[in-house]
Scaffold this active site. Structure first.
Site, PDB file in Angstrom:
ATOM      1  N   ALA A   1      10.072 -12.181 -15.772  1.00  0.00           N
ATOM      2  CA  ALA A   1      11.125 -11.244 -15.347  1.00  0.00           C
ATOM      3  C   ALA A   1      12.362 -11.321 -16.225  1.00  0.00           C
ATOM      4  CB  ALA A   1      11.496 -11.475 -13.873  1.00  0.00           C
ATOM      5  N   ARG A   2      12.170 -11.652 -17.499  1.00  0.00           N
ATOM      6  CA  ARG A   2      13.298 -11.691 -18.445  1.00  0.00           C
ATOM      7  C   ARG A   2      13.245 -10.537 -19.446  1.00  0.00           C
ATOM      8  NH1 ARG A   2      13.879 -15.453 -14.579  1.00  0.00           N
ATOM      9  NH2 ARG A   2      15.683 -16.808 -14.997  1.00  0.00           N
TER      10      ARG A   2
ATOM     11  N   ARG B   1       6.763 -18.243  -8.466  1.00  0.00           N
ATOM     12  CA  ARG B   1       6.048 -18.240  -9.743  1.00  0.00           C
ATOM     13  C   ARG B   1       7.004 -18.623 -10.879  1.00  0.00           C
ATOM     14  NH1 ARG B   1       2.887 -13.082 -12.493  1.00  0.00           N
ATOM     15  NH2 ARG B   1       2.103 -12.820 -10.362  1.00  0.00           N
TER      16      ARG B   1
ATOM     17  N   ARG C   1      17.271  22.638 -29.031  1.00  0.00           N
ATOM     18  CA  ARG C   1      17.446  23.306 -30.309  1.00  0.00           C
ATOM     19  C   ARG C   1      18.671  24.221 -30.226  1.00  0.00           C
ATOM     20  NH1 ARG C   1      11.834  26.111 -31.574  1.00  0.00           N
ATOM     21  NH2 ARG C   1      12.976  26.770 -33.443  1.00  0.00           N
ATOM     22  N   HIS C   2      19.148  24.658 -31.359  1.00  0.00           N
ATOM     23  CA  HIS C   2      20.207  25.652 -31.426  1.00  0.00           C
ATOM     24  C   HIS C   2      19.760  26.916 -30.714  1.00  0.00           C
ATOM     25  CE1 HIS C   2      17.547  27.603 -34.296  1.00  0.00           C
ATOM     26  NE2 HIS C   2      17.364  26.394 -34.827  1.00  0.00           N
TER      27      HIS C   2
ATOM     28  N   ASN D   1      15.163  33.198 -36.976  1.00  0.00           N
ATOM     29  CA  ASN D   1      14.107  33.078 -35.967  1.00  0.00           C
ATOM     30  C   ASN D   1      13.536  34.451 -35.642  1.00  0.00           C
ATOM     31  OD1 ASN D   1      15.864  30.454 -34.169  1.00  0.00           O
ATOM     32  ND2 ASN D   1      14.224  30.256 -35.679  1.00  0.00           N
TER      33      ASN D   1
ATOM     34  N   ARG E   1      23.789  27.302 -37.312  1.00  0.00           N
ATOM     35  CA  ARG E   1      23.272  27.673 -35.998  1.00  0.00           C
ATOM     36  C   ARG E   1      23.496  26.605 -34.930  1.00  0.00           C
ATOM     37  NH1 ARG E   1      19.421  27.111 -39.933  1.00  0.00           N
ATOM     38  NH2 ARG E   1      17.502  25.907 -39.576  1.00  0.00           N
TER      39      ARG E   1
ATOM     40  N   GLU F   1      17.682  20.461 -40.376  1.00  0.00           N
ATOM     41  CA  GLU F   1      16.259  20.767 -40.266  1.00  0.00           C
ATOM     42  C   GLU F   1      15.495  20.260 -41.494  1.00  0.00           C
ATOM     43  OE1 GLU F   1      13.810  20.933 -38.687  1.00  0.00           O
ATOM     44  OE2 GLU F   1      13.306  22.953 -38.002  1.00  0.00           O
TER      45      GLU F   1
ATOM     46  N   HIS G   1      17.136  20.935 -34.388  1.00  0.00           N
ATOM     47  CA  HIS G   1      16.177  21.920 -34.901  1.00  0.00           C
ATOM     48  C   HIS G   1      14.763  21.510 -34.488  1.00  0.00           C
ATOM     49  CE1 HIS G   1      19.418  23.476 -37.527  1.00  0.00           C
ATOM     50  NE2 HIS G   1      19.773  22.199 -37.571  1.00  0.00           N
TER      51      HIS G   1
ATOM     52  N   ARG H   1      11.166  17.374 -32.688  1.00  0.00           N
ATOM     53  CA  ARG H   1       9.824  16.794 -32.556  1.00  0.00           C
ATOM     54  C   ARG H   1       9.825  15.319 -32.922  1.00  0.00           C
ATOM     55  NH1 ARG H   1       6.755  21.907 -35.413  1.00  0.00           N
ATOM     56  NH2 ARG H   1       6.131  22.989 -33.488  1.00  0.00           N
TER      57      ARG H   1
END
Length: 495
Positions: A25-26, A170, A233-234, A240, A283, A303, A368, A373
């Site tokens: 648990a550390r 434990r 994203r913008h 686009n 953008r 981008e 972008h 991604r």
């Protein structure tokens, strides 16, 4: 991978075994998984070997903390066999499966156990780096038990109070024989880092190589405070609408509506001390201007550079550069645009952004498609193959909330229509590599590349375009040259 002679000289690029050390648990498994996610993201093949999972496979039914008592000889034998089994798998991964780093996730609280691991590593020509997590804050330990340990398979049919009591007992079983790393005396020749009280202090000893220094740097940047990261994203841009990639066009009318909707969304979240980051392209700046909040511009968030394909549609690329079009479909992560970048290049460029995101609390990143991604792949532990095809639609905010061993993601569409810029993986590419040789980020191009168009308009054109826009903007002053990834403070309209 070439055969390594046992006990031979240790090479500079020898595989590394990261050995976790510390009481239960550390946060050892938290560190193991988070570090593994980071190393895989930057391209270093890494895998966690959790000895607890080997123990649960060997002992199907967990009864109580008695299994972990140091005087339980039968259980001690089982636990040692599980550790040896895990080490055999570590050897297989590093020697035959192309792994570069194995994380040996166990308590490893005694010098005898650590000596066994060191002997194993020496026999196989592996480097060893120890990470010890020390935490004496009972509130932090109790929170870790409640959030992670009580949901463990060990306590599947146990109520919370009984499970908490058993787990505390434990921990006591380990405390009686715990021998912390001692870099001042017995362990002064070991490479290690001690992480004390969840990052309040660090002690680093004898870092051997570049990858160990990166591990230390990463561990010194992460924290466990609750926070939320927003990625979007913008707003939809003029390019686009035309199906063109790259360039530095401004927002379309729908893109401007999205920036206003984003402002309302941010206000509704009611976040304290929200930081806003953008790229240095028009953008994203125009999108952030509508927020009426201070923001920072990062060159690293620009981008992906499409090189000679900048400002072209996919149909135009296919017509003018048919071989490049086919090569990119064949291996989108490693493919590099002529005079441009690959996704692999982009990951390296974004590493400073990831480090700073790990240091921060609440952040909104306006970026972008390819950049988003890459960031999303880091937080969601996606592979290099999956990364270039993650769906990051326009006018949608992804809300990322770190949880115990990962990240919860919510997708919020802000009800402003936009074009779909996502391009699925072609069917023929899914069948595997074809006869074409791909141009990637490892092999330099032999022939001179044609001159590409500039990515960003001149400062004067930028300001003139901003002044003529319907929405008033306050463009940043032209900044002196800076290092890659270094942010520039953008002054937002506060009137």
């Amino acid at each position: 991978m070439p055969f390594r002679k046992a006990c031979g000289p240790q090479l500079t690029n020898s595989p590394t075994v990261i050995v976790m050390v510390g009481l239960p648990a550390r946060g050892k498994t938290y560190i193991s998984k988070k570090l593994t996610r980071y190393l895989n993201w930057i391209g270093v093949p890494t895998k966690v070997f959790n000895v607890g999972e080997y123990r649960r496979e060997a002992v199907k039914h967990y009864s109580s903390y008695d299994f972990f008592r140091p005087d339980n000889e039968e259980a001690m034998k089982v636990r040692k066999q599980c550790a040896l089994h895990a080490l055999r798998d570590v050897k297989l991964y590093l020697s035959e499966e192309g792994g570069q780093i194995a994380v040996f996730d166990a308590t490893n609280t005694t010098r005898d156990r650590r000596a066994m691991i060191l002997h194993f590593a020496k026999e196989n020509g592996f480097k060893v780096f120890f990470i010890e997590s020390i935490c004496n804050d009972p509130n932090v330990v109790a929170t870790n038990i409640m959030e992670v340990k009580l949901s463990s398979p060990d306590y599947r049919d146990c109520n919370s109070a009984d499970a908490m009591d058993d787990f505390m007992k434990r921990i006591s079983c380990y405390q009686s024989s715990y021998q912390p790393l001692d870099p001042d005396n017995s362990d002064k020749e070991l490479s290690l880092i001690k992480v004390i009280d969840v990052g309040r202090r660090y002690l680093v000893n004898k870092v051997q190589d570049h990858i160990q220094s990166r591990i230390v740097y990463y561990l010194m940047n992460i924290h466990v405070q609750p926070r939320t990261i927003y990625l979007c994203r913008h707003g939809e841009s003029e390019f686009n609408l035309k199906g063109k990639i790259g360039g530095d066009s401004g927002l379309s009318s729908r893109g401007k509506k999205f920036s206003i909707a984003l402002k309302r969304f941010v206000q509704e979240q009611n976040l304290k001390d929200l930081k806003v980051w953008t790229s240095q392209l028009k953008r994203t700046i125009q999108t952030a201007e509508a927020l009426d909040l201070p923001y920072e511009q990062w060159k690293a968030l620009n981008e992906i550079d499409a090189g000679v394909c900048e400002e072209l549609t996919y149909d135009e690329i296919k017509e003018k550069h048919p071989e490049e079009f086919a090569l990119r479909d064949q291996d989108k992560y490693y493919y590099r645009y002529p005079s441009g970048e690959s996704y692999q290049d982009l990951v390296q460029r974004l590493e400073p952004v990831i480090m700073e995101l790990e240091r921060q609390e609440n952040v909104l990143v306006v970026c972008h498609q390819a950049v988003m991604r890459c960031l999303l792949a880091y937080f969601l532990d996606k592979s290099a193959e999956e990364m270039p095809y993650l769906k990051c639609p326009l006018h949608t905010v992804l809300k990322l909330t770190p949880v115990a061993y990962g990240c919860r993601v919510e997708s919020i569409f802000l009800n402003i229509e936009a074009v779909n810029t996502h391009r699925d993986k072609p069917e023929d590419a899914k069948k595997g590599p074809n006869a074409l040789m791909r141009r990637n980020s490892v092999t330099p191009l032999a022939s001179p590349e044609p001159t590409k168009k500039p990515r960003i308009n001149s400062f004067e054109e930028h300001v003139a375009a901003a002044a003529s826009a319907a929405h008033p903007t306050c463009m940043p002053q032209e900044a002196p040259a800076q290092l890659p990834g270094q942010p520039v403070l953008g002054k937002a309209c506060l009137t």
